[in-house]
Each structure stands twice: as structure tokens, then as C-alpha cells.
Design a protein around this motif. Structure first.
Motif, PDB file in Angstrom:
ATOM      1  N   UNK A  32      -4.921   6.338   1.612  1.00  0.00           N
ATOM      2  CA  UNK A  32      -4.400   7.582   1.386  1.00  0.00           C
ATOM      3  C   UNK A  32      -3.861   8.005  -0.012  1.00  0.00           C
ATOM      4  N   UNK A  33      -3.621   9.201  -0.215  1.00  0.00           N
ATOM      5  CA  UNK A  33      -2.862   9.721  -1.488  1.00  0.00           C
ATOM      6  C   UNK A  33      -1.502  10.229  -1.379  1.00  0.00           C
TER       7      UNK A  33
ATOM      8  N   UNK B 175       0.819  11.289  -8.260  1.00  0.00           N
ATOM      9  CA  UNK B 175      -0.057  11.030  -7.038  1.00  0.00           C
ATOM     10  C   UNK B 175      -0.522   9.478  -7.190  1.00  0.00           C
ATOM     11  N   UNK B 176      -0.341   8.803  -6.131  1.00  0.00           N
ATOM     12  CA  UNK B 176      -0.898   7.170  -6.018  1.00  0.00           C
ATOM     13  C   UNK B 176      -1.922   7.219  -5.093  1.00  0.00           C
ATOM     14  N   UNK B 177      -2.488   6.279  -4.975  1.00  0.00           N
ATOM     15  CA  UNK B 177      -3.487   5.734  -4.010  1.00  0.00           C
ATOM     16  C   UNK B 177      -3.056   4.532  -3.426  1.00  0.00           C
ATOM     17  N   UNK B 178      -2.948   4.432  -1.917  1.00  0.00           N
ATOM     18  CA  UNK B 178      -2.366   3.316  -1.368  1.00  0.00           C
ATOM     19  C   UNK B 178      -2.840   3.117  -0.050  1.00  0.00           C
ATOM     20  N   UNK B 179      -2.850   1.814   0.520  1.00  0.00           N
ATOM     21  CA  UNK B 179      -3.030   1.658   1.949  1.00  0.00           C
ATOM     22  C   UNK B 179      -2.003   2.293   2.943  1.00  0.00           C
TER      23      UNK B 179
ATOM     24  N   UNK C 265      -7.784 -18.751   5.491  1.00  0.00           N
ATOM     25  CA  UNK C 265      -8.641 -18.918   4.168  1.00  0.00           C
ATOM     26  C   UNK C 265      -8.398 -18.011   3.263  1.00  0.00           C
ATOM     27  N   UNK C 266      -7.627 -17.072   3.635  1.00  0.00           N
ATOM     28  CA  UNK C 266      -7.331 -15.736   2.718  1.00  0.00           C
ATOM     29  C   UNK C 266      -5.936 -16.089   2.028  1.00  0.00           C
ATOM     30  N   UNK C 267      -6.014 -16.082   0.618  1.00  0.00           N
ATOM     31  CA  UNK C 267      -4.589 -16.200  -0.171  1.00  0.00           C
ATOM     32  C   UNK C 267      -4.028 -14.620  -0.178  1.00  0.00           C
ATOM     33  N   UNK C 268      -4.609 -13.614  -0.515  1.00  0.00           N
ATOM     34  CA  UNK C 268      -3.965 -12.306  -0.676  1.00  0.00           C
ATOM     35  C   UNK C 268      -5.156 -11.372  -0.740  1.00  0.00           C
ATOM     36  N   UNK C 269      -4.667 -10.197  -0.273  1.00  0.00           N
ATOM     37  CA  UNK C 269      -5.536  -9.054  -0.463  1.00  0.00           C
ATOM     38  C   UNK C 269      -4.962  -8.032  -1.562  1.00  0.00           C
ATOM     39  N   UNK C 270      -5.684  -7.820  -2.463  1.00  0.00           N
ATOM     40  CA  UNK C 270      -5.066  -7.089  -3.760  1.00  0.00           C
ATOM     41  C   UNK C 270      -5.974  -6.046  -4.080  1.00  0.00           C
ATOM     42  N   UNK C 271      -5.497  -5.120  -4.730  1.00  0.00           N
ATOM     43  CA  UNK C 271      -6.424  -3.823  -5.261  1.00  0.00           C
ATOM     44  C   UNK C 271      -6.435  -2.728  -4.458  1.00  0.00           C
ATOM     45  N   UNK C 272      -5.753  -2.389  -3.482  1.00  0.00           N
ATOM     46  CA  UNK C 272      -5.881  -1.540  -2.490  1.00  0.00           C
ATOM     47  C   UNK C 272      -5.013  -0.141  -2.981  1.00  0.00           C
ATOM     48  N   UNK C 273      -4.310  -0.435  -4.084  1.00  0.00           N
ATOM     49  CA  UNK C 273      -3.448   0.846  -4.515  1.00  0.00           C
ATOM     50  C   UNK C 273      -3.616   0.733  -6.113  1.00  0.00           C
ATOM     51  N   UNK C 274      -3.242   1.867  -6.497  1.00  0.00           N
ATOM     52  CA  UNK C 274      -3.264   2.233  -8.295  1.00  0.00           C
ATOM     53  C   UNK C 274      -1.719   2.215  -8.694  1.00  0.00           C
ATOM     54  N   UNK C 275      -0.884   1.466  -7.972  1.00  0.00           N
ATOM     55  CA  UNK C 275       0.435   1.579  -8.455  1.00  0.00           C
ATOM     56  C   UNK C 275       0.667   0.776  -9.499  1.00  0.00           C
TER      57      UNK C 275
END
Length: 60
Positions: free
Chosen positions: A5-6, A18-22, A35-45
């Protein structure tokens, strides 16, 4: 399901930006979560950097 969302957030000097984020916390199926260490890159903050200034000593 996560949606990107914005959002309007406070910016510098009383402005807004305005930012973009989950829209919610990311969850993973149990079969792959370990098995997953992190989920990144979902925002532009960008992290905010705070600067402080040390006062100069009075030298006479």
C-alpha cells in the motif's frame, strides 16, 4: 496475503511524503518458515539518520 500500500507519513520540516509498504506482517507457511532468514524489500522507507552536535568548549 500481504498487499503493498501507499501511506502518507511526516517528512522533514513539517512536510509529508508518500511511502510504499506492506499492509501487515509477513507470514510464511510452516513448511518453509524454518528455511527463510528474512523477507526484505517490501518497502521503500529509508532509515532516518539523526545528527547531533557537540557544543564547543569555551576556550579563553
Amino acid at each position: 496475503m500481504v498487499t503493498i500500500e501507499r501511506y502518507r507519513v511526516p517528512g522533514p520540516h513539517g512536510s509529508t511524503r508518500t511511502i510504499r509498504s506492506n499492509d501487515r506482517e509477513v507470514t510464511l507457511p510452516a513448511t518453509i518458515a524454518s528455511k527463510v532468514l528474512a523477507v526484505t524489500g517490501l518497502d521503500n522507507v529509508q532509515p532516518q539518520t539523526f545528527h547531533s552536535r557537540t557544543p564547543r568548549a569555551n576556550i579563553k
